[in-house]
Motif scaffolding. Structure first.
Motif, PDB file in Angstrom:
ATOM      1  N   ALA A  36       0.428  -0.951   0.181  1.00 54.26           N
ATOM      2  CA  ALA A  36       0.213   0.608   0.424  1.00 54.26           C
ATOM      3  C   ALA A  36       0.866   1.472   0.226  1.00 54.26           C
ATOM      4  CB  ALA A  36      -0.867   0.003   1.512  1.00 54.26           C
ATOM      5  N   LEU A  37       1.958   1.548   0.334  1.00 52.44           N
ATOM      6  CA  LEU A  37       2.547   2.968   0.713  1.00 52.44           C
ATOM      7  C   LEU A  37       3.711   3.042  -0.086  1.00 52.44           C
ATOM      8  CD1 LEU A  37       2.788   2.721   4.846  1.00 52.44           C
ATOM      9  CD2 LEU A  37       1.240   3.658   3.615  1.00 52.44           C
ATOM     10  N   GLY A  38       4.504   1.407  -0.529  1.00 53.31           N
ATOM     11  CA  GLY A  38       5.589   1.216  -1.707  1.00 53.31           C
ATOM     12  C   GLY A  38       4.796   1.370  -2.794  1.00 53.31           C
ATOM     13  N   HIS A  39       4.526   1.433  -2.743  1.00 54.49           N
ATOM     14  CA  HIS A  39       3.302   0.969  -4.547  1.00 54.49           C
ATOM     15  C   HIS A  39       1.733   1.535  -4.835  1.00 54.49           C
ATOM     16  CE1 HIS A  39       6.699  -1.843  -5.267  1.00 54.49           C
ATOM     17  NE2 HIS A  39       7.031  -2.101  -3.510  1.00 54.49           N
ATOM     18  N   GLY A  40       1.049   1.361  -3.899  1.00 51.98           N
ATOM     19  CA  GLY A  40      -0.373   1.748  -4.814  1.00 51.98           C
ATOM     20  C   GLY A  40      -0.603   3.244  -4.068  1.00 51.98           C
ATOM     21  N   LEU A  41      -0.749   3.576  -3.021  1.00 54.69           N
ATOM     22  CA  LEU A  41      -0.946   5.238  -2.562  1.00 54.69           C
ATOM     23  C   LEU A  41      -0.301   5.989  -3.537  1.00 54.69           C
ATOM     24  CD1 LEU A  41      -1.122   4.791   1.121  1.00 54.69           C
ATOM     25  CD2 LEU A  41      -3.113   4.145  -0.179  1.00 54.69           C
ATOM     26  N   GLY A  42       0.857   5.905  -3.690  1.00 48.68           N
ATOM     27  CA  GLY A  42       1.921   7.134  -4.763  1.00 48.68           C
ATOM     28  C   GLY A  42       0.844   6.311  -6.463  1.00 48.68           C
ATOM     29  N   LYS A  43       0.235   5.933  -6.623  1.00 53.50           N
ATOM     30  CA  LYS A  43      -0.752   6.128  -8.222  1.00 53.50           C
ATOM     31  C   LYS A  43      -2.529   5.817  -7.923  1.00 53.50           C
ATOM     32  CE  LYS A  43       2.163   2.018  -9.188  1.00 53.50           C
ATOM     33  NZ  LYS A  43       2.246   0.323  -9.466  1.00 53.50           N
TER      34      LYS A  43
END
Length: 148
Positions: A36-43
């Motif tokens: 979530a923090l490393g890959h998803g929320l930034g998208k």
């Protein structure tokens, strides 16, 4: 054997020993938060660059598929970390990781000392397959809804 959606979502009797379930919880929370923090929320929301990347992979409706990928990674990761709807969350992330490994990184090696590779999406995929099969264990929100 009859189809039981409740069992599919939340699992049956609590499996295994408490220490084994504690290990599952550590792996579930770690993998979920990293996803979530490393890959998803930034998208979220999908940037034009990410939508263009999805379009370049040949997906129809690239905006829709960009949203689906971002939500699978962000919301799926948070749900996995909480142990809520663990199996559907793991399935969504597993789908996103299959696309990452075999389409986005389709021409890349499995391992690389520098540059892109399939290693990370394959590793996340293996972890998601574990939770798709095992569920959250006894230490997650799903356990509160489990019927024995």
């Amino acid at each position: 054997m009859r189809f039981d959606p409740h069992h599919l979502l939340f699992g049956g009797a609590a499996p295994g020993a408490p220490l084994a379930d504690a290990g599952l919880a550590v792996a579930r929370v770690s993998a979920g938060l990293m996803m979530a923090l490393g890959h998803g929320l930034g998208k979220l929301p999908p940037s034009p660059g990410f939508v263009g990347f999805v379009e370049g992979m040949g997906f129809p409706s690239p905006l829709l598929f960009a949203w689906l990928a971002a939500l699978a990674e962000a919301a799926g990761g948070l749900l996995l970390a909480a142990g809520l709807f663990t199996r559907p969350a793991a399935a969504a992330i597993l789908g996103a990781m299959a696309v990452a490994a075999f389409i986005a990184h389709g021409g890349d090696p499995v391992f690389a000392t520098s540059g892109p590779s399939k290693e990370l999406p394959l590793l996340y995929g293996a972890v998601m397959l574990t939770f798709l099969l095992a569920g959250c264990g006894r230490y997650g929100v799903d356990a509160l809804f489990r019927r024995d």
